[in-house]
Design a protein around this motif. Structure first.
Motif, short mmCIF file in Angstrom:
data_model
loop_
_atom_site.label_atom_id
_atom_site.label_comp_id
_atom_site.label_asym_id
_atom_site.label_seq_id
_atom_site.Cartn_x
_atom_site.Cartn_y
_atom_site.Cartn_z
N SER A 81 0.85 -1.19 0.00
CA SER A 81 0.00 0.00 0.00
C SER A 81 0.89 1.24 0.00
CB SER A 81 -0.93 0.00 1.23
OG SER A 81 -0.16 0.04 2.42
N ARG A 82 0.24 2.36 -0.16
CA ARG A 82 0.94 3.65 -0.10
C ARG A 82 0.26 4.51 0.94
NH1 ARG A 82 4.58 3.60 -3.96
NH2 ARG A 82 4.20 2.43 -5.86
N ILE A 83 1.09 5.14 1.74
CA ILE A 83 0.58 6.00 2.81
C ILE A 83 0.97 7.43 2.46
CG2 ILE A 83 0.72 6.54 5.26
CD1 ILE A 83 1.53 3.57 5.68
N ARG A 84 0.00 8.30 2.44
CA ARG A 84 0.25 9.70 2.10
C ARG A 84 0.09 10.56 3.35
NH1 ARG A 84 -2.20 7.33 -2.03
NH2 ARG A 84 -1.27 7.51 -4.09
N ARG A 85 1.09 11.36 3.61
CA ARG A 85 1.05 12.31 4.71
C ARG A 85 1.70 13.60 4.23
NH1 ARG A 85 -2.53 10.39 6.47
NH2 ARG A 85 -2.76 9.12 8.30
N PHE A 86 0.96 14.66 4.35
CA PHE A 86 1.43 15.97 3.92
C PHE A 86 1.87 15.90 2.46
CE2 PHE A 86 2.25 15.46 8.51
CZ PHE A 86 1.24 16.29 8.97
N ASN A 87 3.13 16.19 2.15
CA ASN A 87 3.61 16.14 0.76
C ASN A 87 4.41 14.89 0.46
OD1 ASN A 87 2.46 18.62 0.14
ND2 ASN A 87 4.24 19.74 0.90
N TYR A 88 4.33 13.87 1.32
CA TYR A 88 5.13 12.67 1.16
C TYR A 88 4.25 11.45 0.94
CZ TYR A 88 8.81 15.55 3.15
OH TYR A 88 9.70 16.55 3.38
N GLU A 89 4.79 10.50 0.18
CA GLU A 89 4.14 9.21 -0.01
C GLU A 89 5.14 8.13 0.41
OE1 GLU A 89 1.35 7.90 -3.36
OE2 GLU A 89 3.34 7.16 -3.97
N ILE A 90 4.68 7.22 1.25
CA ILE A 90 5.52 6.15 1.76
C ILE A 90 4.94 4.82 1.29
CG2 ILE A 90 6.37 5.00 3.85
CD1 ILE A 90 5.91 7.71 5.30
N CYS A 91 5.77 4.00 0.68
CA CYS A 91 5.34 2.64 0.32
C CYS A 91 5.37 1.79 1.58
CB CYS A 91 6.28 2.04 -0.72
SG CYS A 91 6.16 2.86 -2.31
N ASN A 92 4.44 0.87 1.68
CA ASN A 92 4.32 0.02 2.85
C ASN A 92 4.06 -1.41 2.38
OD1 ASN A 92 3.85 -0.32 5.80
ND2 ASN A 92 1.87 -0.99 5.04
N TRP A 93 4.87 -2.36 2.85
CA TRP A 93 4.71 -3.75 2.48
C TRP A 93 4.52 -4.59 3.73
CZ3 TRP A 93 8.72 -0.72 0.49
CH2 TRP A 93 8.58 -0.36 -0.87
N GLY A 94 3.52 -5.47 3.70
CA GLY A 94 3.28 -6.40 4.79
C GLY A 94 3.93 -7.74 4.48
N PHE A 95 4.56 -8.34 5.48
CA PHE A 95 5.21 -9.63 5.35
C PHE A 95 4.71 -10.56 6.43
CE2 PHE A 95 8.11 -7.08 2.92
CZ PHE A 95 8.62 -7.95 1.98
N LYS A 96 4.76 -11.88 6.13
CA LYS A 96 4.38 -12.86 7.13
C LYS A 96 5.19 -14.13 6.93
CE LYS A 96 0.63 -14.91 4.44
NZ LYS A 96 -0.77 -15.28 4.41
N ILE A 97 5.27 -14.89 8.00
CA ILE A 97 5.90 -16.21 7.95
C ILE A 97 5.13 -17.11 8.90
CG2 ILE A 97 7.61 -15.71 9.75
CD1 ILE A 97 9.62 -17.39 8.10
N LYS A 98 4.89 -18.33 8.49
CA LYS A 98 4.19 -19.31 9.32
C LYS A 98 5.23 -20.03 10.17
CE LYS A 98 0.67 -21.97 10.47
NZ LYS A 98 -0.45 -21.51 11.22
N VAL A 99 5.02 -20.00 11.48
CA VAL A 99 5.92 -20.66 12.43
C VAL A 99 5.18 -21.86 12.99
CG1 VAL A 99 7.27 -20.40 14.53
CG2 VAL A 99 6.98 -18.44 12.99
N LEU A 100 5.75 -23.03 12.80
CA LEU A 100 5.12 -24.26 13.28
C LEU A 100 5.41 -24.50 14.75
CD1 LEU A 100 5.94 -26.57 10.25
CD2 LEU A 100 3.83 -25.28 10.69
N PHE A 101 4.47 -25.14 15.42
CA PHE A 101 4.65 -25.52 16.82
C PHE A 101 5.69 -26.62 16.88
CE2 PHE A 101 3.23 -28.44 20.32
CZ PHE A 101 3.72 -27.65 21.35
N LYS A 102 6.64 -26.46 17.80
CA LYS A 102 7.70 -27.45 17.95
C LYS A 102 8.15 -27.44 19.40
CE LYS A 102 12.31 -28.46 16.14
NZ LYS A 102 13.37 -27.97 15.25
N THR A 103 8.36 -28.58 19.96
CA THR A 103 8.89 -28.65 21.33
C THR A 103 10.40 -28.71 21.26
OG1 THR A 103 8.67 -31.05 21.35
CG2 THR A 103 6.84 -29.78 22.27
N TYR A 104 11.04 -28.02 22.15
CA TYR A 104 12.49 -27.99 22.21
C TYR A 104 12.92 -28.63 23.53
CZ TYR A 104 12.33 -24.61 18.43
OH TYR A 104 12.11 -23.99 17.22
N ASN A 105 14.04 -29.32 23.48
CA ASN A 105 14.59 -29.92 24.71
C ASN A 105 15.60 -29.01 25.33
OD1 ASN A 105 13.02 -32.17 24.31
ND2 ASN A 105 14.59 -33.19 23.08
#
Length: 105
Positions: A81-105
């Motif tokens: 997306s793009r965010i506009r504030r005053f005279n500026y435009e900022i690009c914005n990117w969302g990221f994700k990662i799936k973290v699996l449940f794991k037991t650690y010893n």
């Protein structure tokens, strides 16, 4: 800046499942390029989320340099997306990662 942050976070709210949200990950410029950010994600955040029943880890960024960093660390871009504030435009990117449940010893 807070208004821009609040607007950028809307992309994470579009996820259809509950998610962990990473608000800030920063490395001092003099320490950049030494894999500290990657180590923090892969050796601290991912194992913590995994031990806590796993789930999606989401974040947003507004720089191309950060986009390549998160891709390199296995994150998937899910919004733009793009965010506009005053005279500026900022690009914005969302990221994700799936973290699996794991037991650690």
């Amino acid at each position: 800046m807070l208004t821009v942050t609040n607007e950028a976070e809307k992309s994470c709210k579009s996820l259809k499942e509950p998610a962990w949200y990473l608000e800030v990950l920063g490395v001092l410029p003099s320490y950049q390029g030494k894999s500290l950010g990657s180590k923090m994600i892969n050796d601290c955040l991912i194992p913590f989320i995994s031990k806590s029943r796993g789930g999606v880890l989401a974040l947003f960024t507004n720089t191309d340099l950060n986009r390549s960093f998160y891709r390199k660390n296995g994150f998937e871009e899910f919004s733009e997306s793009r965010i506009r504030r005053f005279n500026y435009e900022i690009c914005n990117w969302g990221f994700k990662i799936k973290v699996l449940f794991k037991t650690y010893n």
